[in-house]
Motif scaffolding. Structure first.
Motif, PDB file in Angstrom:
ATOM      1  N   TRP A   2      23.432   4.292  53.871  1.00  0.00           N
ATOM      2  CA  TRP A   2      22.609   4.513  55.022  1.00  0.00           C
ATOM      3  C   TRP A   2      21.205   5.320  54.726  1.00  0.00           C
ATOM      4  O   TRP A   2      21.972   6.936  54.808  1.00  0.00           O
ATOM      5  N   TRP A   3      20.609   5.170  54.917  1.00  0.00           N
ATOM      6  CA  TRP A   3      19.298   5.979  54.650  1.00  0.00           C
ATOM      7  C   TRP A   3      18.295   5.859  55.898  1.00  0.00           C
ATOM      8  O   TRP A   3      18.129   5.436  56.884  1.00  0.00           O
ATOM      9  N   ALA A   4      17.468   7.431  55.994  1.00  0.00           N
ATOM     10  CA  ALA A   4      16.731   7.570  57.200  1.00  0.00           C
ATOM     11  C   ALA A   4      15.697   8.058  56.489  1.00  0.00           C
ATOM     12  O   ALA A   4      15.927   8.635  55.513  1.00  0.00           O
ATOM     13  N   GLY A   5      14.324   7.943  56.667  1.00  0.00           N
ATOM     14  CA  GLY A   5      12.858   7.764  56.097  1.00  0.00           C
ATOM     15  C   GLY A   5      12.387   9.209  56.463  1.00  0.00           C
ATOM     16  O   GLY A   5      12.619   9.826  58.276  1.00  0.00           O
ATOM     17  N   PHE A   6      12.234  10.407  56.227  1.00  0.00           N
ATOM     18  CA  PHE A   6      11.326  11.697  56.508  1.00  0.00           C
ATOM     19  C   PHE A   6       9.923  11.398  56.383  1.00  0.00           C
ATOM     20  O   PHE A   6      10.496  11.631  54.465  1.00  0.00           O
ATOM     21  N   GLU A   7       9.089  12.310  56.651  1.00  0.00           N
ATOM     22  CA  GLU A   7       7.760  13.151  56.515  1.00  0.00           C
ATOM     23  C   GLU A   7       7.633  14.104  55.730  1.00  0.00           C
ATOM     24  O   GLU A   7       7.392  14.542  54.557  1.00  0.00           O
ATOM     25  N   GLU A  49       7.416   7.611  53.383  1.00  0.00           N
ATOM     26  CA  GLU A  49       8.568   8.565  53.518  1.00  0.00           C
ATOM     27  C   GLU A  49       9.737   8.902  52.256  1.00  0.00           C
ATOM     28  O   GLU A  49       9.519   7.752  51.247  1.00  0.00           O
ATOM     29  N   THR A  50      10.424  10.788  52.665  1.00  0.00           N
ATOM     30  CA  THR A  50      11.410  10.192  51.938  1.00  0.00           C
ATOM     31  C   THR A  50      12.849   9.961  52.077  1.00  0.00           C
ATOM     32  O   THR A  50      12.917  10.249  53.620  1.00  0.00           O
ATOM     33  N   GLY A  51      13.331   8.865  51.598  1.00  0.00           N
ATOM     34  CA  GLY A  51      14.795   8.489  52.055  1.00  0.00           C
ATOM     35  C   GLY A  51      15.603   9.253  51.968  1.00  0.00           C
ATOM     36  O   GLY A  51      16.175   9.462  50.460  1.00  0.00           O
ATOM     37  N   ILE A  52      16.406   8.990  52.571  1.00  0.00           N
ATOM     38  CA  ILE A  52      17.717  10.406  52.272  1.00  0.00           C
ATOM     39  C   ILE A  52      18.556   9.607  53.445  1.00  0.00           C
ATOM     40  O   ILE A  52      18.752   9.042  54.137  1.00  0.00           O
ATOM     41  N   ASN A  53      20.127   8.717  52.308  1.00  0.00           N
ATOM     42  CA  ASN A  53      20.715   8.894  52.383  1.00  0.00           C
ATOM     43  C   ASN A  53      22.293  10.004  53.121  1.00  0.00           C
ATOM     44  O   ASN A  53      22.530  11.029  53.131  1.00  0.00           O
ATOM     45  N   VAL A  54      21.652   9.343  54.428  1.00  0.00           N
ATOM     46  CA  VAL A  54      22.340   9.487  55.828  1.00  0.00           C
ATOM     47  C   VAL A  54      22.869  10.868  55.838  1.00  0.00           C
ATOM     48  O   VAL A  54      23.530  12.254  56.021  1.00  0.00           O
TER      49      VAL A  54
END
Length: 87
Positions: A2-7, A49-54
């Motif tokens: 489950w990924w979310a993108g962050f600048e 963005e950097t994708g982070i594993n939620v």
């Protein structure tokens, strides 16, 4: 996953910045926890963005982290929130 993108990302965990591995040289890299080896991040050259594993985040309860799409739905674990089927 489950990924979310962050600048912008600030690494605050025990090990600090992930250990990076270039999965596709010059195009993509994956970040792993330097303590346990869990995959926690991804950077692709065509995504700003950097994708982070939620699940690696300290707080996953905010409304902006609700999944909006899923790959491999048939293999989803039962304890993850279900996301809507795309129309």
């Amino acid at each position: 996953m489950w990924w979310a993108g962050f600048e912008r990302v600030t690494w605050t965990g025990e090990g600090g910045e992930p250990t990076w591995f270039e999965t596709f040289p010059g195009r993509a890299k994956r970040g792993f926890c330097p303590t346990c080896g869990t995959r926690v991040a991804a950077v692709d050259s065509d995504i700003p963005e950097t994708g982070i594993n939620v699940p690696a985040l300290d707080d996953t309860s905010t409304a902006d982290l609700v999944p909006t799409n899923a790959s491999f739905r048939e293999n989803a674990v039962h304890w993850m929130p279900r996301c809507p089927t795309p129309s």
